[in-house]
Design a protein around this motif. Structure first.
Motif, PDB file in Angstrom:
ATOM      1  N   TYR A 106      11.076   0.058   2.653  1.00 25.63           N
ATOM      2  CA  TYR A 106      10.264   0.060   2.059  1.00 25.63           C
ATOM      3  C   TYR A 106       9.305  -0.906   2.299  1.00 25.63           C
ATOM      4  O   TYR A 106       7.879  -1.041   2.368  1.00 25.63           O
ATOM      5  CB  TYR A 106      10.307   1.091   0.849  1.00 25.63           C
ATOM      6  CG  TYR A 106       9.250   1.343  -0.006  1.00 25.63           C
ATOM      7  CD1 TYR A 106       7.670   1.794   0.912  1.00 25.63           C
ATOM      8  CD2 TYR A 106       8.363   0.502  -0.937  1.00 25.63           C
ATOM      9  CE1 TYR A 106       6.538   2.311   0.351  1.00 25.63           C
ATOM     10  CE2 TYR A 106       6.639   0.567  -1.337  1.00 25.63           C
ATOM     11  CZ  TYR A 106       5.932   1.584  -0.708  1.00 25.63           C
ATOM     12  OH  TYR A 106       5.240   1.240  -1.043  1.00 25.63           O
ATOM     13  N   ARG A 110       5.892  -1.927   3.079  1.00 23.58           N
ATOM     14  CA  ARG A 110       4.362  -2.241   2.401  1.00 23.58           C
ATOM     15  C   ARG A 110       3.973  -3.869   2.485  1.00 23.58           C
ATOM     16  O   ARG A 110       2.732  -3.892   2.212  1.00 23.58           O
ATOM     17  CB  ARG A 110       5.008  -1.872   0.660  1.00 23.58           C
ATOM     18  CG  ARG A 110       3.872  -2.694  -0.542  1.00 23.58           C
ATOM     19  CD  ARG A 110       4.463  -2.105  -1.143  1.00 23.58           C
ATOM     20  NE  ARG A 110       5.378  -3.325  -1.454  1.00 23.58           N
ATOM     21  CZ  ARG A 110       5.966  -3.706  -2.501  1.00 23.58           C
ATOM     22  NH1 ARG A 110       6.029  -2.545  -3.686  1.00 23.58           N
ATOM     23  NH2 ARG A 110       6.986  -4.607  -2.414  1.00 23.58           N
ATOM     24  N   SER A 208      13.673   5.378   0.821  1.00 26.99           N
ATOM     25  CA  SER A 208      12.810   3.728   1.011  1.00 26.99           C
ATOM     26  C   SER A 208      12.658   3.773   2.547  1.00 26.99           C
ATOM     27  O   SER A 208      11.562   3.552   3.395  1.00 26.99           O
ATOM     28  CB  SER A 208      14.072   2.785   1.479  1.00 26.99           C
ATOM     29  OG  SER A 208      13.668   1.569   1.144  1.00 26.99           O
ATOM     30  N   ALA A 211       8.791   6.896   2.647  1.00 29.06           N
ATOM     31  CA  ALA A 211       7.987   7.629   1.391  1.00 29.06           C
ATOM     32  C   ALA A 211       6.985   6.202   2.175  1.00 29.06           C
ATOM     33  O   ALA A 211       6.885   5.310   1.955  1.00 29.06           O
ATOM     34  CB  ALA A 211       8.935   7.010   0.559  1.00 29.06           C
ATOM     35  N   SER A 213       5.133   6.205  -0.260  1.00 26.58           N
ATOM     36  CA  SER A 213       4.393   5.155  -1.906  1.00 26.58           C
ATOM     37  C   SER A 213       5.327   5.626  -3.143  1.00 26.58           C
ATOM     38  O   SER A 213       5.822   5.938  -2.122  1.00 26.58           O
ATOM     39  CB  SER A 213       3.100   5.690  -2.047  1.00 26.58           C
ATOM     40  OG  SER A 213       2.498   7.333  -1.983  1.00 26.58           O
ATOM     41  N   LYS A 214       5.988   4.769  -3.802  1.00 31.07           N
ATOM     42  CA  LYS A 214       6.765   5.315  -4.698  1.00 31.07           C
ATOM     43  C   LYS A 214       7.984   6.122  -4.625  1.00 31.07           C
ATOM     44  O   LYS A 214       8.184   6.315  -4.591  1.00 31.07           O
ATOM     45  CB  LYS A 214       5.717   6.256  -6.039  1.00 31.07           C
ATOM     46  CG  LYS A 214       4.601   5.853  -5.913  1.00 31.07           C
ATOM     47  CD  LYS A 214       3.815   7.255  -7.126  1.00 31.07           C
ATOM     48  CE  LYS A 214       2.339   6.538  -7.611  1.00 31.07           C
ATOM     49  NZ  LYS A 214       1.232   6.056  -6.804  1.00 31.07           N
ATOM     50  N   PHE A 216      10.550   4.927  -5.561  1.00 29.37           N
ATOM     51  CA  PHE A 216      11.394   5.593  -6.906  1.00 29.37           C
ATOM     52  C   PHE A 216      11.145   7.147  -7.430  1.00 29.37           C
ATOM     53  O   PHE A 216      12.581   7.191  -7.289  1.00 29.37           O
ATOM     54  CB  PHE A 216      11.439   4.910  -8.332  1.00 29.37           C
ATOM     55  CG  PHE A 216      11.954   5.408  -9.360  1.00 29.37           C
ATOM     56  CD1 PHE A 216      13.358   4.495  -9.440  1.00 29.37           C
ATOM     57  CD2 PHE A 216      11.570   5.632  -9.988  1.00 29.37           C
ATOM     58  CE1 PHE A 216      14.431   4.775 -10.081  1.00 29.37           C
ATOM     59  CE2 PHE A 216      12.331   6.295 -10.965  1.00 29.37           C
ATOM     60  CZ  PHE A 216      13.433   5.337 -11.892  1.00 29.37           C
ATOM     61  N   LEU A 217       9.983   7.715  -6.834  1.00 29.25           N
ATOM     62  CA  LEU A 217       9.724   8.885  -8.319  1.00 29.25           C
ATOM     63  C   LEU A 217      11.032   9.915  -6.592  1.00 29.25           C
ATOM     64  O   LEU A 217      11.309  10.892  -7.193  1.00 29.25           O
ATOM     65  CB  LEU A 217       8.318   8.636  -7.559  1.00 29.25           C
ATOM     66  CG  LEU A 217       7.917   8.241  -8.930  1.00 29.25           C
ATOM     67  CD1 LEU A 217       6.102   8.827  -8.795  1.00 29.25           C
ATOM     68  CD2 LEU A 217       8.151   8.976 -10.058  1.00 29.25           C
ATOM     69  N   TRP A 218      10.556   9.334  -5.365  1.00 29.98           N
ATOM     70  CA  TRP A 218      10.764  10.422  -4.378  1.00 29.98           C
ATOM     71  C   TRP A 218      12.780  10.382  -5.180  1.00 29.98           C
ATOM     72  O   TRP A 218      13.594  11.297  -4.853  1.00 29.98           O
ATOM     73  CB  TRP A 218      10.354  10.169  -3.091  1.00 29.98           C
ATOM     74  CG  TRP A 218       8.929   9.943  -2.109  1.00 29.98           C
ATOM     75  CD1 TRP A 218       7.993   9.923  -1.948  1.00 29.98           C
ATOM     76  CD2 TRP A 218       8.285  11.807  -1.790  1.00 29.98           C
ATOM     77  NE1 TRP A 218       6.913   9.852  -1.895  1.00 29.98           N
ATOM     78  CE2 TRP A 218       7.528  10.964  -1.816  1.00 29.98           C
ATOM     79  CE3 TRP A 218       9.762  12.417  -1.872  1.00 29.98           C
ATOM     80  CZ2 TRP A 218       7.022  12.056  -1.198  1.00 29.98           C
ATOM     81  CZ3 TRP A 218       9.035  13.503  -0.493  1.00 29.98           C
ATOM     82  CH2 TRP A 218       7.110  13.410  -0.337  1.00 29.98           C
TER      83      TRP A 218
END
Length: 323
Positions: A106, A110, A208, A211, A213-214, A216-218
């Protein structure tokens, strides 16, 4: 092979703060705490038994009253004590690898560095596999080496403590201790942990890779949400399975199989009972490890992990940038 080696070096240099310095600093903290405890023990007994540490009687006198056959059991106690330090470093390794894998594919999307890496003659498969190898093998080997250094430091501190109390370190420590056997067993656990951790490695890399964004939440919220839905609608009851099956074999594996030694619960029940009795050193037992390697859960999870790693390679080819 040279390109793959360079990719591994890249992973290390970009993440050496977690992969190397985190367990090293943790070792320093543990040694400092041990020195503080030894100093505190000596301070509180400075007015008794000629300043020597004692358990109701001087340590030297206490050891002289222990039968020779009982002293032979000291090796198991010492192994358990040293294994405790090793397990603490393994917990540190779990957190390091969890967050390393979440950002592994990820972060370069980014910050757009993926455009640079894709301009090089390096395939997406090589990139992903270098991260798998770093998480499954290289980082645990680094942690093993640091654990060995830590345990040597612990033994040296205990030797100094014994000398200050007029006790023979050979009788108390180096005679019963078998550090080489312990370190060999710790090393042999690394490939077992690697196979067991494949579902978590695959899942975190998959998240990773896709996703936007975010991540960790995924990675965390999605399996939890699925488990809640399954429980609310009792979906597993249609196939005669309890809701706990999902949490143990799916959510638990993709989130926590990175925890070294978490495979112990798939061993034979009698061996698990022995672990409960003898403590963490039993993780290093060859019979227990053999039982785990014969478990279908070990290899089904490994296949699922490989499939998710393949999925992360595919997503890396499709997605170039994160939002």
């Amino acid at each position: 092979m040279n390109r793959f080696g360079l990719l591994l070096k890249r992973e290390y240099w970009e993440h050496r703060g977690g992969l190397f310095w985190a367990p090293l600093w943790a070792s320093g903290v543990l040694l400092t705490l041990l020195v503080a405890m030894m100093g505190l023990a000596m301070y509180h007994t400075s007015g008794n038994a000629n300043g020597k540490f004692h358990f109701g009687m001087p340590l030297k006198l206490l050891l002289s009253k222990i039968p020779a056959d009982e002293m032979s059991k000291a090796g198991m106690v010492l192994d358990t004590f040293l294994s405790g330090f090793w397990l603490i470093l393994q917990i540190v390794l779990f957190f390091v690898l969890f967050f390393y894998l979440i950002g592994a594919l990820y972060d370069d999307r980014r910050d757009r560095s993926i455009l640079f890496w894709k301009s090089l003659p390096i395939s997406d498969s090589q990139t992903v596999l270098s991260k798998v190898l770093m998480a499954a093998v290289v980082a645990p080997l680094l942690a093993w080496a640091i654990a060995v250094v830590l345990q040597v430091g612990v033994l040296l501190l205990l030797t100094a403590f014994a000398a200050m109390n007029g006790v023979s370190a050979t009788t108390m420590l180096w005679g019963p201790a078998e550090p080489l056997a312990l370190w060999t067993k710790m090393l042999l656990v690394v490939p077992v942990n690697a196979i067991w951790a494949l579902p978590a490695i695959g899942w975190l890399l998959l998240v990773s890779s896709f996703a936007k964004s975010k991540p960790f939440l995924w990675a965390v919220a999605l399996p939890i949400a699925v488990g809640v839905v399954i429980a609310i609608f009792e979906l597993l009851e249609t196939i005669g399975a309890p809701d706990s099956w999902y949490w143990q074999h799916i959510a638990g594996r993709i989130l926590f199989s990175l925890v070294p030694g978490s495979w112990i619960w798939t061993a034979d029940e009698q061996l698990i009972a022995r672990f409960d009795k003898n403590g963490p050193v039993e993780i290093l037992d060859g019979e227990l490890i053999g039982s785990v390697l014969m478990s279908p859960s070990m290899w089904i999870g490994a296949v699922a992990g490989v499939a998710m790693i393949a999925g992360s390679v595919w997503f890396r080819r499709q997605r170039e940038l994160a939002d």
